[in-house]
Design a protein around this motif. Structure first.
Motif, PDB file in Angstrom:
ATOM      1  N   ILE A 254       1.162  -1.341  -0.211  1.00  0.00           N
ATOM      2  CA  ILE A 254       0.247  -0.104   0.133  1.00  0.00           C
ATOM      3  C   ILE A 254       0.820   1.361  -0.159  1.00  0.00           C
ATOM      4  O   ILE A 254       0.499   1.979  -0.467  1.00  0.00           O
ATOM      5  CB  ILE A 254      -1.181   0.330   1.715  1.00  0.00           C
ATOM      6  CG1 ILE A 254      -2.104  -0.930   1.471  1.00  0.00           C
ATOM      7  CG2 ILE A 254      -1.443   1.425   0.857  1.00  0.00           C
ATOM      8  CD1 ILE A 254      -2.785  -1.150  -0.336  1.00  0.00           C
ATOM      9  N   THR A 258       1.054   4.356  -3.053  1.00  0.00           N
ATOM     10  CA  THR A 258       0.429   5.806  -2.103  1.00  0.00           C
ATOM     11  C   THR A 258       1.659   6.551  -3.336  1.00  0.00           C
ATOM     12  O   THR A 258       1.478   7.597  -3.557  1.00  0.00           O
ATOM     13  CB  THR A 258       0.597   5.973  -0.240  1.00  0.00           C
ATOM     14  OG1 THR A 258      -0.271   5.217  -0.290  1.00  0.00           O
ATOM     15  CG2 THR A 258       0.675   6.607  -0.566  1.00  0.00           C
ATOM     16  N   SER A 262       1.500   9.486  -5.537  1.00  0.00           N
ATOM     17  CA  SER A 262       1.135  10.761  -5.282  1.00  0.00           C
ATOM     18  C   SER A 262       1.686  11.730  -6.590  1.00  0.00           C
ATOM     19  O   SER A 262       2.272  12.237  -6.721  1.00  0.00           O
ATOM     20  CB  SER A 262       2.142  10.301  -3.783  1.00  0.00           C
ATOM     21  OG  SER A 262       2.910  12.305  -2.960  1.00  0.00           O
ATOM     22  N   MET A 301      -2.324   6.768   2.888  1.00  0.00           N
ATOM     23  CA  MET A 301      -2.217   6.589   1.047  1.00  0.00           C
ATOM     24  C   MET A 301      -3.233   8.230   1.042  1.00  0.00           C
ATOM     25  O   MET A 301      -3.647   8.345   0.086  1.00  0.00           O
ATOM     26  CB  MET A 301      -3.233   5.576   0.616  1.00  0.00           C
ATOM     27  CG  MET A 301      -4.016   5.716  -1.226  1.00  0.00           C
ATOM     28  SD  MET A 301      -4.141   4.421  -1.183  1.00  0.00           S
ATOM     29  CE  MET A 301      -2.508   3.091  -1.766  1.00  0.00           C
ATOM     30  N   GLU A 304      -1.619  11.430   1.201  1.00  0.00           N
ATOM     31  CA  GLU A 304      -0.494  10.890   0.698  1.00  0.00           C
ATOM     32  C   GLU A 304       0.559  11.622   1.462  1.00  0.00           C
ATOM     33  O   GLU A 304       1.431  12.280   1.621  1.00  0.00           O
ATOM     34  CB  GLU A 304      -0.215  11.540  -0.831  1.00  0.00           C
ATOM     35  CG  GLU A 304      -1.143  10.991  -1.126  1.00  0.00           C
ATOM     36  CD  GLU A 304      -1.562  11.494  -3.375  1.00  0.00           C
ATOM     37  OE1 GLU A 304      -0.856  13.096  -3.047  1.00  0.00           O
ATOM     38  OE2 GLU A 304      -2.389  11.584  -3.898  1.00  0.00           O
TER      39      GLU A 304
END
Length: 358
Positions: A254, A258, A262, A301, A304
């Motif tokens: 994960i 991210t 981002s 996430m 960010e």
């Protein structure tokens, strides 16, 4: 010590002889008895240190701005180095681990020394050597090889298209193939599974390091063209939690998703089209009840960044929050429900933009 004696435009005449000595010693070491190795190992270590001083005199300096303060340039890398580096890791019997460490360290010194030398060193066989070290997953060697791969990515990304003998997409394709090795964790014995989990976690952690560079959006686009999202999802599907003892791969995967998405609306759209958050939710749910670490990574996430930081970061991706809202009623642990509810409320109420997003 006396780097002023090294010409920036000419390889010292003794270097080919040093490389020849190293090749002979490496060849003899692989077939020698234990009592015969000490002298040759020591000679190789001294010779490798000499090469490090010549090709990467300021290898501890990371930034180009700091490196520009120093007046001595590395010696030009001779073409013989590529064959020596490849031969050192070929064959069934490997060199002693101390020598393998120094060889990879030397490769890193060359990468940090100068871009022309780095581009000469980054050959298809050198890339295959680094990927081979990753496949073997030997602790110590693995971490150093990963640093080397990250440095190779940065060199290739910072070079003109076609300047290097290895396209960046080829390196990334090989990297993801190693990451997604065919053996699923659940089919292995506990000891082997633990080693494979550790390897995959370290390889996942190296991806944000690769993306930490200048002109990041261009590198993100390269990752997207290499089907990075599909590779990460496949890794999640093949890495069901072993005996329910670890959520490490899911948490770090994960984090990688991210990093790739981002500050990139286009990357988020690509993820929606190719994978979809509903599918991500199903893959995560198939691994059983989530841990607090996994929930926290999904919260990260959404912003960010660190969701627990103060002041609270604004919501940049609402889709992970929708996953968490769907997951909330099904959580078996009441403490996790309370934790997640409070964190969701904190993020959604933090600012007017976040309230509007919610």
């Amino acid at each position: 010590r006396n780097l002023e004696n090294i010409q920036a435009d000419k390889t010292p005449g003794f270097i080919p002889e040093v490389l020849k000595l190293l090749r002979v010693c490496a060849s003899k070491l692989k077939g020698s008895r234990e009592d015969e190795r000490a002298g040759m190992t020591k000679a190789m270590l001294y010779a490798l240190h000499l090469c490090e001083c010549l090709f990467g005199p300021y290898q501890e300096v990371i930034s180009a701005k700091e490196k520009s303060k120093y007046k001595f340039a590395p010696a030009p890398l001779p073409p013989e180095f590529g064959a020596f580096f490849q031969e050192s890791f070929q064959g069934g019997e490997q060199l002693p681990e101390t020598l393998q460490l120094r060889l990879i360290h030397l490769f890193g010194a060359i990468l940090s020394g100068s871009k022309p030398n780095a581009l000469r060193a980054i050959t298809p066989t050198a890339v295959e050597v680094l990927l081979g070290v990753l496949r073997r997953g030997v602790p110590g060697l693995l971490e150093l090889a990963l640093r080397g791969v990250v440095a190779v990515v940065h060199v290739l990304h910072g070079s003109s298209p076609g300047a290097g003998p290895v396209p960046l997409r080829v390196l990334l394709d090989g990297y993801f193939r190693v990451l997604n090795s065919d053996l699923p964790v659940a089919s292995l014995a506990p000891e082997a599974a633990g080693g494979l989990i550790a390897l995959r976690v370290l390889m996942l952690d190296a991806i944000p390091a690769m993306l930490s560079c200048e002109d990041r959006p261009v590198l993100q686009a390269v990752f997207l063209s290499n089907n990075c999202f599909e590779h990460i999802i496949r890794l999640l599907q093949n890495s069901k939690v072993f005996n329910g003892s670890s959520d490490a791969i899911a948490v770090h995967a994960i984090g990688v998703l991210t990093a790739i998405m981002s500050n990139s609306p286009s990357a988020k759209e690509v993820f929606k089209e190719r994978i979809g958050y509903a599918h991500l939710y199903e893959v995560l749910r198939s691994q059983g009840q989530p841990t607090q670490r996994l929930l926290q990574e999904l919260l990260n996430m959404a912003v960010e960044g660190d969701h627990s930081s103060f002041p609270v970061l604004p919501i940049r991706n609402e889709q992970p929050l929708l996953i968490l809202l769907a997951w909330l009623p099904t959580l078996a642990c009441r403490e996790l429900q309370v934790f997640l509810s409070s964190r969701l409320r904190r993020l959604c109420e933090a600012s007017l933009p976040s309230r509007l997003t919610c």
